[in-house]
Motif scaffolding. Structure first.
Motif, mmCIF file in Angstrom:
data_model
loop_
_atom_site.group_PDB
_atom_site.id
_atom_site.type_symbol
_atom_site.label_atom_id
_atom_site.label_comp_id
_atom_site.label_asym_id
_atom_site.label_seq_id
_atom_site.Cartn_x
_atom_site.Cartn_y
_atom_site.Cartn_z
ATOM 1 N N LEU A 192 7.208 -4.991 -3.371
ATOM 2 C CA LEU A 192 7.999 -5.366 -2.208
ATOM 3 C C LEU A 192 7.872 -4.303 -1.123
ATOM 4 C CD1 LEU A 192 11.361 -6.485 -3.903
ATOM 5 C CD2 LEU A 192 9.631 -7.991 -2.903
ATOM 6 N N ASP A 193 8.349 -4.647 0.071
ATOM 7 C CA ASP A 193 8.516 -3.647 1.118
ATOM 8 C C ASP A 193 9.690 -2.745 0.756
ATOM 9 O OD1 ASP A 193 6.492 -4.424 3.019
ATOM 10 O OD2 ASP A 193 7.718 -6.194 3.468
ATOM 11 N N VAL A 194 9.675 -1.520 1.250
ATOM 12 C CA VAL A 194 10.759 -0.583 0.975
ATOM 13 C C VAL A 194 12.110 -1.165 1.395
ATOM 14 C CG1 VAL A 194 11.709 1.682 1.547
ATOM 15 C CG2 VAL A 194 9.260 1.433 1.140
ATOM 16 N N ALA A 195 12.142 -1.879 2.497
ATOM 17 C CA ALA A 195 13.394 -2.431 3.002
ATOM 18 C C ALA A 195 14.020 -3.453 2.049
ATOM 19 C CB ALA A 195 13.163 -3.075 4.363
ATOM 20 N N ALA B 297 1.257 -3.990 -10.080
ATOM 21 C CA ALA B 297 2.025 -5.197 -10.359
ATOM 22 C C ALA B 297 1.350 -6.043 -11.437
ATOM 23 C CB ALA B 297 2.212 -6.005 -9.085
ATOM 24 N N GLN B 298 0.034 -6.169 -11.345
ATOM 25 C CA GLN B 298 -0.707 -6.954 -12.333
ATOM 26 C C GLN B 298 -0.632 -6.301 -13.711
ATOM 27 O OE1 GLN B 298 -4.775 -7.705 -11.250
ATOM 28 N NE2 GLN B 298 -5.070 -9.259 -12.812
ATOM 29 N N GLU B 299 -0.708 -4.975 -13.736
ATOM 30 C CA GLU B 299 -0.654 -4.237 -15.000
ATOM 31 C C GLU B 299 0.710 -4.355 -15.666
ATOM 32 O OE1 GLU B 299 -0.477 0.422 -16.461
ATOM 33 O OE2 GLU B 299 -1.239 -0.042 -14.451
ATOM 34 N N THR B 300 1.785 -4.313 -14.869
ATOM 35 C CA THR B 300 3.125 -4.156 -15.435
ATOM 36 C C THR B 300 4.001 -5.394 -15.362
ATOM 37 O OG1 THR B 300 4.032 -3.381 -13.323
ATOM 38 C CG2 THR B 300 3.099 -1.708 -14.800
ATOM 39 N N GLY B 301 3.708 -6.270 -14.411
ATOM 40 C CA GLY B 301 4.602 -7.394 -14.169
ATOM 41 C C GLY B 301 5.715 -7.084 -13.185
ATOM 42 N N SER C 143 11.283 -3.910 -9.444
ATOM 43 C CA SER C 143 10.579 -4.066 -8.178
ATOM 44 C C SER C 143 10.115 -2.685 -7.733
ATOM 45 C CB SER C 143 11.497 -4.673 -7.111
ATOM 46 O OG SER C 143 11.924 -5.966 -7.485
ATOM 47 N N VAL C 144 8.967 -2.623 -7.094
ATOM 48 C CA VAL C 144 8.415 -1.340 -6.696
ATOM 49 C C VAL C 144 7.896 -1.416 -5.265
ATOM 50 C CG1 VAL C 144 6.156 -1.901 -7.709
ATOM 51 C CG2 VAL C 144 6.798 0.505 -7.379
ATOM 52 N N ALA C 145 8.073 -0.318 -4.530
ATOM 53 C CA ALA C 145 7.641 -0.273 -3.132
ATOM 54 C C ALA C 145 7.065 1.097 -2.827
ATOM 55 C CB ALA C 145 8.824 -0.557 -2.210
ATOM 56 N N ASN C 146 6.230 1.141 -1.807
ATOM 57 C CA ASN C 146 5.743 2.423 -1.295
ATOM 58 C C ASN C 146 5.605 2.330 0.218
ATOM 59 O OD1 ASN C 146 3.387 1.006 -0.796
ATOM 60 N ND2 ASN C 146 2.147 2.096 -2.307
ATOM 61 N N SER C 147 5.211 3.430 0.828
ATOM 62 C CA SER C 147 5.155 3.469 2.290
ATOM 63 C C SER C 147 3.983 2.680 2.851
ATOM 64 C CB SER C 147 5.063 4.929 2.760
ATOM 65 O OG SER C 147 3.886 5.546 2.248
ATOM 66 N N ARG C 148 3.016 2.330 2.017
ATOM 67 C CA ARG C 148 1.803 1.662 2.498
ATOM 68 C C ARG C 148 1.871 0.141 2.409
ATOM 69 N NH1 ARG C 148 -2.731 3.680 -0.928
ATOM 70 N NH2 ARG C 148 -1.106 3.814 -2.511
ATOM 71 N N GLY C 149 2.920 -0.370 1.788
ATOM 72 C CA GLY C 149 3.086 -1.816 1.747
ATOM 73 C C GLY C 149 2.743 -2.429 0.408
ATOM 74 N N GLY D 198 15.039 -1.029 -8.779
ATOM 75 C CA GLY D 198 14.119 -0.862 -7.660
ATOM 76 C C GLY D 198 13.558 0.547 -7.658
ATOM 77 N N ILE D 199 12.249 0.674 -7.531
ATOM 78 C CA ILE D 199 11.599 1.984 -7.529
ATOM 79 C C ILE D 199 10.882 2.179 -6.200
ATOM 80 C CG2 ILE D 199 9.846 3.426 -8.627
ATOM 81 C CD1 ILE D 199 10.481 2.064 -11.262
ATOM 82 N N ILE D 200 11.226 3.261 -5.524
ATOM 83 C CA ILE D 200 10.595 3.600 -4.254
ATOM 84 C C ILE D 200 9.637 4.747 -4.509
ATOM 85 C CG2 ILE D 200 10.973 4.317 -1.870
ATOM 86 C CD1 ILE D 200 13.866 3.290 -2.191
ATOM 87 N N GLY D 201 8.354 4.451 -4.400
ATOM 88 C CA GLY D 201 7.331 5.430 -4.708
ATOM 89 C C GLY D 201 6.549 4.999 -5.927
ATOM 90 N N ALA D 202 5.238 4.934 -5.792
ATOM 91 C CA ALA D 202 4.388 4.478 -6.890
ATOM 92 C C ALA D 202 3.358 5.539 -7.259
ATOM 93 C CB ALA D 202 3.684 3.177 -6.507
ATOM 94 N N GLY D 203 3.733 6.806 -7.039
ATOM 95 C CA GLY D 203 2.875 7.907 -7.457
ATOM 96 C C GLY D 203 3.001 8.144 -8.950
ATOM 97 N N ASN D 204 2.812 9.384 -9.376
ATOM 98 C CA ASN D 204 2.786 9.673 -10.803
ATOM 99 C C ASN D 204 4.101 9.335 -11.493
ATOM 100 O OD1 ASN D 204 0.145 10.623 -10.640
ATOM 101 N ND2 ASN D 204 0.800 12.709 -10.179
ATOM 102 N N ILE D 205 5.219 9.813 -10.943
ATOM 103 C CA ILE D 205 6.520 9.552 -11.572
ATOM 104 C C ILE D 205 6.933 8.098 -11.376
ATOM 105 C CG2 ILE D 205 8.979 10.081 -11.499
ATOM 106 C CD1 ILE D 205 7.460 12.274 -12.850
ATOM 107 N N GLY D 206 6.907 7.623 -10.138
ATOM 108 C CA GLY D 206 7.313 6.240 -9.866
ATOM 109 C C GLY D 206 6.454 5.227 -10.600
ATOM 110 N N GLY D 207 5.149 5.478 -10.644
ATOM 111 C CA GLY D 207 4.248 4.554 -11.320
ATOM 112 C C GLY D 207 4.505 4.492 -12.812
ATOM 113 N N ASN D 208 4.693 5.659 -13.441
ATOM 114 C CA ASN D 208 4.905 5.655 -14.886
ATOM 115 C C ASN D 208 6.293 5.152 -15.267
ATOM 116 O OD1 ASN D 208 2.326 6.434 -15.389
ATOM 117 N ND2 ASN D 208 2.806 8.561 -15.901
#
Length: 220
Positions: free
Chosen positions: A49-52, A41-45, A27-33, A4-14
């Motif tokens: 998800l929500d952070v929770a 998601a389409q790029e990586t598969g 699974s990946v989540a960020n504060s914006r939903g 599970g990855i929280i944050g989809a910025g530069n580090i989280g995204g890569n």
């Protein structure tokens, strides 16, 4: 592994890009939903998800968000994670640039990752905090390669640290054990190893050269 990855910025995204490419269930989540993560998601598969929900069943959880956002994470974030979940903290304290003043870090000398650990109530392993995001995509080299880069890894939970180091090896980098979490000041912003592109010998030497005094640029 289930990650599970929280944050989809530069580090989280890569990290999402590389870990899905290696076949992990990410699974990946960020504060914006999750609706804002459709392209990633389409790029990586990966599953948005929500952070929770992002840590549910996860064997590894990556926290890749600004330090100031850590207290906003759900209090029961890891309640349904796998037993022995390894939590990677990639965060850095940037008081004047982003995070504001955090007294426990400024006045008590608490390491950044120890502060994060106390906020989430679970041991963390500090890694990737001084890594250039693009290097996660462009830097991997096979084991034994002369130009293989190395990353410092600090933490108190030896089993979790071993899991993280094995994952980093799979990502294409060597690792250097930087000690326990109270030693992780050696890789905080402003230290010789922070942002260093080097192998095991260079990273080991840079960790040894670090000073515990926080540079003025990284104090409030």
């Amino acid at each position: 592994m289930k990650i599970g990855i929280i944050g989809a910025g530069n580090i989280g995204g890569n990290l999402t890009r590389r870990l899905t490419a290696l076949g992990h269930d990410v699974s990946v989540a960020n504060s914006r939903g999750p609706h804002t993560l459709k392209d990633l998601a389409q790029e990586t598969g990966a599953t948005p998800l929500d952070v929770a929900d992002v840590a549910r069943g996860a064997e590894v959880v990556v926290v890749a968000i600004p330090l100031k956002a850590v207290p906003d994470l759900p209090k029961d974030l890891l309640a349904e994670a796998a037993d022995g979940v390894a939590v990677i903290d990639t965060g850095n304290y940037y008081p004047s640039q982003r995070d504001g003043r955090i007294a426990e870090i400024e006045d008590e000398g608490l390491t950044e990752s120890r502060w994060t650990e106390r906020r989430i109530g679970h041991p963390v392993v500090k890694a990737f905090n001084g890594t250039y995001a693009q290097d996660i995509l462009d830097g991997p080299r096979p084991a034994g390669a002369a130009d293989r880069g190395a990353l410092p890894v600090a933490g108190d939970d030896e089993q979790a640290k071993a899991t993280v180091r094995a994952l980093i090896d799979e990502l294409g980098f060597d690792t250097v054990d930087a000690g326990g979490l109270d030693d992780s000041w050696r890789q905080q912003p402003g230290t010789p190893v922070y942002g260093l592109r080097g192998g095991v010998a260079e990273v080991t030497a840079a960790l040894a050269e670090a000073s515990p005094e926080r540079p003025a640029d990284f104090r409030a």
